[in-house]
Scaffold this active site. Sequence first.
Site: not given
Ligand code: KE4
Length: 421
Positions: A142, A237, A265
């Site tokens: 993701y 990523d 994060k």
């Molecule tokens: P954000 O846009 O959520 O800050 O980041 C997206 C993203 C990009 N790349 C990786 C490897 C990520 O894990 C994420 C976001 N992770 C999720 C957890 N599975 C955020 C939690 C959520 O979507 O509420």
Amino acid sequence: MSRSEELHAEAARFIPGGVNSPVRAFRAVGGAPRFITRATGCHMYDADGNAYIDYICGYGPLILGHSHPAIIEAVERALRDGTCFGAPTQRETQLAQAIVERVPSIEQVRMVNSGTEAVMSAIRLARAATKRERIIKFAGCYHGHADYLLVQAGSGASTLGTPDSPGVTAGSARDTLSARYNDLDQVADLFAAHTDEIAAVIVEPVAGNMGVVPPADGFLQGLRDLTQENGALLIFDEVMTGFRVHRGGAQALYNVTPDLTVLGKIIGGGLPVGAYGGPARLMQQIAPAGPVYQAGTLSGNPLAMAAGLATLNALDDDAYRTLEQTAATLESGLRDALARAKVPAAIQRVGSMLSVFFADAPVQSYDDAKAANHPRFAAFFNAMLEHGVHLPPSGYEAWFVSLAHDDTAIAETVSAAVRSL
Ligand code: KE4
């Protein structure tokens, strides 16, 4: 009706599903999400006064634990100077420098407000730098919710992306190719089938969004070789793995150097920050230094910069040794509990991120992850919740250990697991 249930019903009147991010709604595990009122150290407290040992850790940012004094003090200090200026501040330079000093492949970095935004920007840069349009991603990884990344593997050999959400157009999915994680042959085939068309391969160097799936030996180096040979960029990523699995990220742990790195994060310490970085020759193409446009009202927000810098400054070698010891103790205790209960499961861990799959064999791809027993995870999740341990509410999420998880918390977690299996 519990107070959390009341608050969830109220929230759902104003917010879709009552949450601002889908996984929080407990759809994968059932029951009502716990509305959290406060958190400190490794504990969260819900609106009914229940205490939980927390393994969500905000889905990664809270590697120091909740309400860490260093972060509170840094943000309070920044707050007194103002919240937002729409003008450059030295705090942005300080966090940028801290990132550059820790990640040798990053000579310059641009701050944005989320991992999604950082990924979008890195891919735009890769497309501009290579003058190519297609990208390769991996099923189960993701990278945020940009249209062309909400793409599922095509049916059969086509691997041409197909939209994975209503509202994502065939046009936006068309340039996204999807391969199986840990499958270098498929990536080689895609390069052969789309010679000179592929701008970049984007990968989670340790997958954390299908549960934790480590890279197979040689997988990351293989991607490095294939992208080099085919004139494509390699994007790591590291939104989740950055400063989580090593002080220099997964690229330091596995000694594979990407062309671009995406972060998020931990570098925000719980406030909204994303970032992307790489060699100056690439980053100098980003506006206003170069022609590749990207912007953001709150990018480099001083409060978020302060929280991120306080977090990175606390992550010294001792901190990583402690995180490794704590997570290894948790893994060992869970393994014993599962063995004692004679429950087949795969515990997969890299540093202080781990997950438990109720599966008979190691999980090496998204197909494997989907084949795990998710109803069994849901039952385990709810039993653990009852025993005061809040796991992330999905079998596809990583559990996170923080510096605030002490021996008592780990022992209580293992004891809860014994009673929950
Ligand atoms: P954000 O846009 O959520 O800050 O980041 C997206 C993203 C990009 N790349 C990786 C490897 C990520 O894990 C994420 C976001 N992770 C999720 C957890 N599975 C955020 C939690 C959520 O979507 O509420």
